[in-house]
Design an enzyme around this catalytic site. Structure first.
Site, PDB file in Angstrom:
ATOM      1  CG  HIS A  28      20.771  49.393  32.153  1.00  0.00           C
ATOM      2  ND1 HIS A  28      20.026  50.500  32.414  1.00  0.00           N
ATOM      3  CD2 HIS A  28      20.308  48.885  30.978  1.00  0.00           C
ATOM      4  CE1 HIS A  28      19.152  50.673  31.443  1.00  0.00           C
ATOM      5  NE2 HIS A  28      19.294  49.702  30.564  1.00  0.00           N
ATOM      6  CG  HIS A  82      15.478  49.699  21.489  1.00  0.00           C
ATOM      7  ND1 HIS A  82      16.779  50.083  21.310  1.00  0.00           N
ATOM      8  CD2 HIS A  82      15.258  49.749  22.827  1.00  0.00           C
ATOM      9  CE1 HIS A  82      17.311  50.353  22.487  1.00  0.00           C
ATOM     10  NE2 HIS A  82      16.426  50.147  23.428  1.00  0.00           N
ATOM     11  CD  GLU A  84      18.789  48.435  26.542  1.00  0.00           C
ATOM     12  OE1 GLU A  84      18.073  49.408  26.273  1.00  0.00           O
ATOM     13  OE2 GLU A  84      19.437  48.337  27.601  1.00  0.00           O
ATOM     14  CG  ASP A  86      15.095  45.542  27.028  1.00  0.00           C
ATOM     15  OD1 ASP A  86      15.945  45.841  26.182  1.00  0.00           O
ATOM     16  OD2 ASP A  86      14.400  46.389  27.615  1.00  0.00           O
ATOM     17  CG  HIS A 148      17.124  54.392  25.697  1.00  0.00           C
ATOM     18  ND1 HIS A 148      18.119  53.963  26.558  1.00  0.00           N
ATOM     19  CD2 HIS A 148      16.454  53.292  25.320  1.00  0.00           C
ATOM     20  CE1 HIS A 148      18.016  52.648  26.733  1.00  0.00           C
ATOM     21  NE2 HIS A 148      17.011  52.216  25.981  1.00  0.00           N
ATOM     22  CG  ASP A 167      13.131  51.127  25.481  1.00  0.00           C
ATOM     23  OD1 ASP A 167      12.442  50.096  25.625  1.00  0.00           O
ATOM     24  OD2 ASP A 167      14.364  51.122  25.567  1.00  0.00           O
ATOM     25  CE1 TYR A 195      11.540  51.934  30.609  1.00  0.00           C
ATOM     26  CE2 TYR A 195      11.371  53.928  29.283  1.00  0.00           C
ATOM     27  CZ  TYR A 195      11.735  52.600  29.418  1.00  0.00           C
ATOM     28  OH  TYR A 195      12.309  51.943  28.353  1.00  0.00           O
ATOM     29  CG  HIS A 228       9.800  48.225  28.632  1.00  0.00           C
ATOM     30  ND1 HIS A 228      10.249  46.956  28.903  1.00  0.00           N
ATOM     31  CD2 HIS A 228      10.849  48.870  28.053  1.00  0.00           C
ATOM     32  CE1 HIS A 228      11.502  46.839  28.507  1.00  0.00           C
ATOM     33  NE2 HIS A 228      11.886  47.974  27.984  1.00  0.00           N
TER      34      HIS A 228
END
Ligand code: FEO
Length: 403
Positions: A28, A82, A84, A86, A148, A167, A195, A228
């Site tokens: 993004h 989380h 999101e 991914d 986040h 994250d 990051y 990650h």
């Protein structure tokens, strides 16, 4: 032939079963030149539990790694730390395939997963501090709202003293090394800071509160396993201290000069300002948006005390490259900066006014009078740019010295 993908043992009872994305280059708007990993973890408790999943196209890789340890149908629980995509992209397919007894997420996570996938699967919400018995060990959930996303939470595994941090403490770095201690510290610091700056920065006040909450919880943490990048298993205090530093955003004697140029007039001004700053003892990063990606700018801004921005006027406004980076920076809410604006123009000359206005919206304190010049700067204008650099340097050194 044996499957090419295998799980990696992270601790006595936990395996990494994620995926490596060597080719992803954009998150993004955040450029990821070194790829990423989507980390999922298998807890081999009596009640086998999968922590997070991976981006949808990587489901087969995750499944293959799980199969190297256990038949995936034996997984009883899935925890979504989380939502999101991914980390949840293949969750619906995984539910269909392995039919876990229960999927857990935070209250906001339950709502978000429904809004993302529009499925009837029941997902059970867990509260901050709630525990889940998984037979011979226990998981504790900790809400980390806005780190986040509103749904975000950590999960702690008591037996291995391991924190699944989604994250947080992560980085976009595709490697076959699974542990931070196998990667040079400079790489970890650069990728971790990049990051943080591009993803976590707006939520820095919350980061400080969460770090305090974790410290006060009394939970013994030996390993941090993010969603990650590498797993932290040695000297976890190092990354925690970096997070405290990045979240605090104390002004340092570093200035970032960001500009775009049409016919090198604004560039000449940028260089004069930078030379003066450096001469006064300030560390300077001069970045041309004609060549630099916005992600690199925010990385440099993270530990800077000053942000000085320049653009010529184009069609009564700033150059689009500057509009891009200013929009991005504004959204990421860097704090405690001083700054100024500069630029050249041919006839109408609105760029500096626009830049100053954006700096003010970003709560950057204007610490020197901005400079606007018609066409090409002469030696008098460049002298003024020098003065601007000296004024910013004096204020910056005062502020940095106070820390
Ligand atoms: Fe890695 Fe916020 O997802």
């Amino acid at each position: 032939m044996k499957d090419i993908y295998e799980a990696v043992k992270v601790s006595d009872n936990v395996y990494w079963v994620g995926a490596i994305d060597w080719t992803v280059r954009d998150f993004h708007g955040y450029t990821t030149p070194h790829g990423s990993t989507y980390n999922a973890y298998l807890v081999m408790a009596d009640d086998i539990t999968l922590i997070d999943t991976v981006k949808a196209p990587f489901m087969d890789e995750m499944l293959s790694r799980i199969k190297s340890v256990v038949d995936p149908s034996k997984i009883k629980y899935i925890i979504s730390n989380h939502s999101e995509m991914d980390h949840s992209g293949c969750l619906p397919e995984m539910i269909d395939l392995i039919k876990p007894q229960t999927v857990f997420a935070s209250a906001v996570g339950v709502k978000t997963l429904k809004e993302l996938f529009h499925r009837e699967n029941e997902i059970i919400e867990v509260e901050d501090g709630e525990t889940l018995n998984i037979g011979n060990m226990e998981l504790t959930f900790m809400e980390t709202r806005m780190i986040h996303w509103p749904d975000s939470m950590f999960t702690y595994l008591d037996k291995d003293e391991l924190l699944f941090s989604q994250d947080a403490f992560g980085m976009h770095l595709a490697t076959l090394e699974r542990f931070a201690d196998e990667i040079p510290a400079a790489t970890l610091e650069y990728e971790g800071a990049t990051y943080y700056a591009n993803i976590v920065l707006p939520y820095s006040p919350i980061v400080l509160k969460v770090l305090e909450k974790v410290a006060k919880s009394g939970l013994k943490i030996k390993i941090i396993a993010p969603d990650h990048g590498p797993v932290w298993r040695k000297d976890i205090g190092w990354i925690i201290e970096l997070y405290k530093k990045w979240a605090s955003q104390k002004p340092t004697a570093k200035a970032v000069v960001v500009y775009a140029t049409m016919w090198h007039s604004t560039e000449k001004m940028a260089r004069a300002i930078s030379e003066a700053l450096a001469r006064e003892g300030v560390k300077v990063k001069l970045l041309s948006m004609n060549e630099t990606h916005r992600s690199e700018v925010v990385y440099e801004v993270l530990d800077a005390g000053a942000l000085i921005v320049g653009s010529p006027t184009l069609n009564n406004n700033i150059l689009p490259q500057m509009a891009d980076v200013m929009t991005y920076l504004k959204g990421l809410r860097p704090a405690n900066k001083i700054g100024a604006a500069f630029g050249s123009y041919g006839w109408s000359g609105e760029s500096v006014k626009h830049l100053e206005s954006i700096l003010k919206e970003m709560k950057v304190e204007i610490a020197a009078e901005s400079i606007s010049v018609k066409n090409v700067p002469d030696s008098g204008v460049l002298e003024k740019c020098h003065e601007l650099g000296k004024t910013i340097a004096a204020e910056l050194l005062k502020r940095a010295g106070a820390n």
